[in-house]
Design an enzyme around this catalytic site. Structure first.
Site, short mmCIF file in Angstrom:
data_model
loop_
_atom_site.label_atom_id
_atom_site.label_comp_id
_atom_site.label_asym_id
_atom_site.label_seq_id
_atom_site.Cartn_x
_atom_site.Cartn_y
_atom_site.Cartn_z
N GLU A 99 -22.85 8.72 16.97
CA GLU A 99 -22.51 7.90 15.78
C GLU A 99 -23.74 7.35 15.08
OE1 GLU A 99 -19.47 5.02 16.85
OE2 GLU A 99 -18.00 6.60 17.14
N GLU A 123 -14.30 11.84 20.41
CA GLU A 123 -13.72 10.51 20.69
C GLU A 123 -12.43 10.40 19.89
OE1 GLU A 123 -16.07 6.91 20.56
OE2 GLU A 123 -17.87 8.02 21.17
O1 AHR Z 1 -15.42 4.55 22.85
C1 AHR Z 1 -15.89 3.29 22.47
C2 AHR Z 1 -16.96 3.39 21.40
O2 AHR Z 1 -16.38 3.85 20.21
C3 AHR Z 1 -18.09 4.35 21.65
O3 AHR Z 1 -19.11 3.79 22.39
C4 AHR Z 1 -18.57 4.66 20.27
O4 AHR Z 1 -19.13 5.95 20.18
C5 AHR Z 1 -17.34 4.47 19.39
O5 AHR Z 1 -17.64 3.65 18.32
#
Ligand code: AHR
Length: 502
Positions: free
Chosen positions: A176, A295
């Site tokens: 990210e 994610e």
């Molecule tokens: O999964 C929790 C967080 O969400 C992770 O660390 C990040 O990559 C995302 O913003």
């Protein structure tokens, strides 16, 4: 009298989308909250094995048949020194962990995680730090994990008790990097450059690896999709996947709108796919970029309680969302969306796996249990392997606050030619009506229903706890197949798994 709602489907074995890459059933463990410490690792727990890994957690992860686990972050990786987590445990430093403002003890690091992943039969998807570090730390790490012997870093691994290389195949180039919350946030031009150069160096060490570049942190970022386009424009030939991340929530308590949110996920995937193809065309490239949705989940229940956590604690209960039944329905719908995009989405990670926004929960020194979202994830992972088919579905529709023409019924189907099995996943999003389904499955001659599993509950807000599995599937669905016609009643707000076999 209002006309009865019904859904119709044609499912034909020739309507192929693509072979499902099993890595779409991946997951994620970050050094965050109690995911590692008190999650899968707890020496002294009655269930701990000789390495301190909880055997009860290992068994639950195995039930999910997770093929790959992303590690060690997440936001955490952007200020992580991987060297802190290898070698004699008593010499490992304690550090301020800046992403989540906790103390990281480094008791668990790369080698322990690789050991644990083997115990749950999963591959490791490793992320490198492109926040505070870069090419040098990444090339050293891959020399440590993947080079056989005879060099400084590979011999250091051997001296740590790991004679054979770990051969980690999949690597994330940072996490990210567009996010202002990221330590070492980068513009797309800065990130594209460092991703390209780091990827190049890593592939010089091990040409067999695959690399995931960061796309935008989520579809709502102001620089989406330009960030993705610029990054790919710079690094297209060096990387193999672009990442997507997305979480949904129901803060407004509007279930009809909430259950439609996988339509947004669908749109997100389409936009990233088009962005990749634009860059492919621009570069006159022969290579097709694939997507790593590394994610995805529901995340909102714990937002307020997290604000009260004391900074610089060790493994506090962060991001511990307690999932309810409607969350399981959305998770089922998100899995359906991933299957519908099996031609481009080749990896995906439910974020995360244990305690932190997770299907598996544990008590420190105590029990472990399955959250509601465990079940659709498990069903898809167990039965969603084979060829993703495109069901031609005609479903009644509704409008919600943010979406129009939301099909009440969402569906994906997977055909496994080898075992002659077909699985149809369906969600009925109607809040009050059961909907009968009629499906033409004539191309599956000689098949019959072996199971119709249903996840349903009267209360959308029902949750599972350590002592009580209020939400769990039953096998009393009544799907029946005669003369190529499959009929089933899809209960209001339900997740259905209809399995056919020859
Ligand atoms: O999964 C929790 C967080 O969400 C992770 O660390 C990040 O990559 C995302 O913003």
């Amino acid at each position: 009298m209002a006309e009865q709602l019904k859904a119709k489907m044609i499912l034909d074995k020739s309507y192929e989308i693509s072979k499902v890459d099993e890595r779409i059933y991946g997951s994620f463990i970050e050094h965050l909250g109690r995911a590692v410490y008190g999650g899968f690792y707890e020496p002294g727990h009655p269930e701990a094995d000789e390495q301190g890994f909880r055997k009860d957690v290992i068994e639950l992860v195995k039930e999910l048949n997770v093929p790959v686990v992303r590690y060690p972050g997440g936001n955490m990786v952007s200020a992580y020194n991987w060297e802190d987590g290898v070698g004699p445990k008593e010499e490992r430093p304690r550090r301020l962990e800046l992403a989540w403002r906790t103390i990281e003890t480094n008791e668990v690091g790369t080698n322990e995680f690789v050991d644990w992943a083997k115990k749950v039969n999963a591959e490791v998807m490793m992320a490198v730090n492109l926040g505070t570090r870069g090419i040098d730390a990444a090339r050293n790490l891959i020399e440590y994990t993947n080079h056989t012997k005879g060099t400084y870093w590979s011999d250091l691994r051997r001296s740590h008790g790991y004679e054979q290389p770990h051969n980690i195949k999949t690597w994330c180039l940072g996490n990210e990097m567009d996010g202002p919350w990221q330590v070492g946030q980068k513009t797309a031009a800065e990130y594209g450059k460092i991703a390209k150069e780091t990827g190049k160096a890593m592939k010089l060490v091990d040409p067999g690896i695959e690399l995931v570049a960061c796309g935008s942190s989520h579809a709502g970022m102001p620089t989406f999709p330009e960030y993705d386009a610029t990054t790919l424009d710079i690094a297209y030939e060096e990387v193999d996947y672009i990442s997507l991340h997305q979480y949904y929530g129901n803060k407004a308590n509007d279930p009809a709108n909430y259950l439609a949110k996988n339509m947004e996920m669908d749109h997100f995937i389409n936009t990233v796919t088009s962005t990749c193809d634009y860059i492919k065309a621009k570069h006159r490239s022969k290579k097709t970029m694939h997507l790593s949705f590394d994610e995805w989940n529901v995340w909102y229940h714990s937002n307020d309680q997290d604000k009260a956590i004391e900074p610089w604690s060790i493994a506090p209960p962060q991001l511990e969302d307690v999932y309810n039944f409607e969350d399981a329905l959305l998770v089922g719908s998100m899995l359906i969306t991933l299957l519908k995009h099996a031609d481009r989405v080749k990896m995906a990670c439910m974020a995360q796996l244990v305690n932190v926004i997770a299907p598996i929960m544990t008590e420190n020194d105590g029990r472990s249990w399955k959250q509601t979202i465990f079940y659709p994830y498990m069903h898809a992972s167990l039965y969603g392997r084979g060829i993703s088919l495109k069901p031609v579905l005609s479903s009644p529709k509704y409008d919600s606050k943010e979406f129009t023409d939301v099909p009440y019924i969402d569906s994906a189907a997977v055909y496994d030619e080898e075992s002659e099995a077909v699985t149809i996943f369906l969600v009925n999003k109607h809040l009050s009506e059961d909907i009968p389904l009629q499906a033409d499955v004539r191309s599956f001659e000689g098949y019959s229903v072996v199971e119709h599993s249903v996840l349903e509950h009267e209360d959308l807000k029902a949750v599972n706890t350590a002592g009580h599995q209020a939400v769990q599937p039953h096998n009393r669905g009544e799907a029946a197949l005669t003369d190529g016609k499959l009929e089933a009643v899809l209960k209001k707000t339900s997740w259905n798994v209809i399995r056919l076999k020859k």
